[in-house]
Design an enzyme around this catalytic site. Structure first.
Site, PDB file in Angstrom:
ATOM      1  CG  ASP A   1      -1.977   0.953   1.297  1.00 16.96           C
ATOM      2  OD1 ASP A   1      -1.993   1.843   0.442  1.00 16.96           O
ATOM      3  OD2 ASP A   1      -2.825   0.854   2.206  1.00 16.96           O
TER       4      ASP A   1
ATOM      5  CG  ASP B   1      -9.180   3.378   1.466  1.00 16.90           C
ATOM      6  OD1 ASP B   1      -8.399   3.200   0.521  1.00 16.90           O
ATOM      7  OD2 ASP B   1      -8.835   3.363   2.659  1.00 16.90           O
TER       8      ASP B   1
HETATM    9  C1  GLA Z   1      -5.318   2.305   2.973  1.00 17.11           C
HETATM   10  C2  GLA Z   1      -5.886   1.182   2.096  1.00 17.11           C
HETATM   11  C3  GLA Z   1      -6.925   0.397   2.878  1.00 17.11           C
HETATM   12  C4  GLA Z   1      -6.289  -0.147   4.151  1.00 17.11           C
HETATM   13  C5  GLA Z   1      -5.683   0.986   4.960  1.00 17.11           C
HETATM   14  C6  GLA Z   1      -4.885   0.462   6.139  1.00 17.11           C
HETATM   15  O1  GLA Z   1      -6.303   3.265   3.263  1.00 17.11           O
HETATM   16  O2  GLA Z   1      -6.421   1.684   0.912  1.00 17.11           O
HETATM   17  O3  GLA Z   1      -7.428  -0.665   2.089  1.00 17.11           O
HETATM   18  O4  GLA Z   1      -5.309  -1.091   3.818  1.00 17.11           O
HETATM   19  O5  GLA Z   1      -4.792   1.776   4.176  1.00 17.11           O
HETATM   20  O6  GLA Z   1      -4.251   1.475   6.844  1.00 17.11           O
END
Ligand code: GLA
Length: 412
Positions: A150, A221
């Site tokens: 990520d 997200d």
């Molecule tokens: C980002 C990702 C999420 C999750 C969070 C965890 O926002 O897009 O899917 O993994 O980080 O902190």
């Protein structure tokens, strides 16, 4: 951002082709979209060893494993500190990651983990920057089968720090970071599904496969509410041609069975997705050949939610071996019609009502002609579990946010 793809190809031919060519033959991982569970959407920071074991147990006891759910994925907040040798340790929530992996494997399941190319993850735990090889080897030593990587703090700590006024240079740094971890994972010799999470930046679908990605997030997200799910769905239109066996668009993990908190203090309450919304979300992720990573609390789900997550006919669409993602055939007012071509010449048709209920007074009229079909089409309504014959211009009553999902074995 096609421009950048051209630059990327130019850069490849100019010199780094040799570097990319060192990637071994593409892995056989994820020939169909990965299925499993991920901790983030429901548990967020509250994931620990016990939660993961209980999720693994529930995948087995609910029949989800038999329906195809295999990966048990730990998301952010597992990370502890690095020791004097730079070796990362899990924090106290995960006392023995190897033992946890052994437990998950003993159930016939696989274990996934999470990191960031930046110095810290999105939740501000340790990331993999400058420790990629070490971390990949650590995952392999634990028996990890899947990595979600990520972007998070790589944006500020590296991209904008190193190339403050040069967006293209920033993107090259990002691509290089994903490429670096791919090589580190491959060098371990342990097959691991590689999941890119950088919110779809720089048209990741155009270069994801070149850095070994088995899937890449196409969006920001997801949230457990209709507007988020429906807008993500619409953003997927046009991406079908980038998906296929081994490399998938990822419109983010499932929110089926989840809801959002509304209000503050004593008046705060949970507004769950409606069953219609859960059905439509699940159906459309299957139509999109999306990874099906359940994001709810598997130990407390209603029979209705479990029935949605384990609808074999819908899962079969997701897992169709051709891997052709659905395309949006047309929209008419608040109703969208998507189609997906399946193995053996079959076709799936989804009709989504994003507006208010459509009753017999003003039903939706489905145009088969717009789908390239002629005459009555025999098929199966995958939520009713019954035979259905679609005819041109036929009136359909569909409740608000609900879906008609039909599989036609021999479309004409
Ligand atoms: C980002 C990702 C999420 C999750 C969070 C965890 O926002 O897009 O899917 O993994 O980080 O902190």
């Amino acid at each position: 951002m096609r421009h950048f793809a051209a630059l990327f190809v130019a850069a490849l031919t100019a010199g780094s082709l040799a570097a990319i060519a060192q990637h071994p033959v593409p892995s056989q991982a994820a020939q169909t979209p990965p299925m499993g569970w991920n901790s983030w959407n429901y548990f967020h920071h509250n994931v620990d060893d016990q939660v993961v074991r209980q999720a693994a147990d529930a995948l087995v006891s609910t029949g989800m494993k038999d329906a195809g759910y295999v990966y048990v994925n730990i998301d952010d907040t597992w990370e502890g500190d690095r020791d004097a040798n730079g070796v990362l340790h899990a924090n106290s929530k995960f006392p023995d990651m190897k033992a946890l992996a052994d437990y998950v494997h003993s159930k016939g399941l696989k274990l996934g983990i999470y990191s960031s190319p930046g110095p810290q993850t999105c939740a501000r735990f340790a990331g993999s920057l400058d420790h990629e090889t070490q971390d990949a080897q650590l995952y392999a030593s634990w028996g990890i089968d899947y990595l979600k990587y990520d972007l998070c703090t790589f944006r500020t700590a590296v991209m904008t720090a190193q190339a403050p006024d040069d967006k293209a240079a920033q993107m090259r740094l990002m691509v290089a970071a994903y490429d670096k971890m791919d090589k580190a994972l491959k060098a371990t010799g342990r097959p691991m599904v590689y999941s890119l999470c950088q919110y779809g930046w720089d048209a990741v679908w155009e270069w994801g496969p070149q850095v070994g990605a088995n899937l890449w997030r196409t969006t920001g997200d997801i949230q457990p509410e209709w507007q988020s799910i429906y807008s993500i769905l619409n953003e997927q239109a046009g991406l079908a041609k980038y998906a296929g066996p081994g490399h998938w668009n990822d419109p983010d993990m499932l929110e089926v069975g989840n809801g959002r908190m509304v209000g503050n203090g004593p008046g705060a309450h949970l507004v769950p997705l409606t069953l219609a919304e859960n059905r439509t979300h699940f159906s459309m992720w299957a139509m999109l050949a999306a990874p099906l990573l359940a994001g709810n609390d598997l130990t407390h789900m209603t029979p209705e939610v479990l029935a949605i997550l384990t609808n074999r006919d819908v899962i079969a669409i997701d897992q169709d071996r051709l891997g052709h993602e659905a395309t949006r055939a047309y929209s008419d007012g608040e109703v969208d019609v998507w189609t997906r071509h399946l193995a053996g010449g079959a076709m799936a048709i989804a009709v989504i009502n994003a507006g208010s209920d459509r009753y017999s007074t003003h039903p939706f009229h489905l145009s088969l002609a717009k789908l390239g079909l002629h005459g009555p089409q025999k098929g199966k309504d995958l939520w009713e579990g019954k035979e259905i014959t679609l005819t041109d211009d036929m009136p359909l009553e569909i409740a608000s946010h609900d879906i008609l999902l039909v599989r036609i074995p021999s479309p004409k």
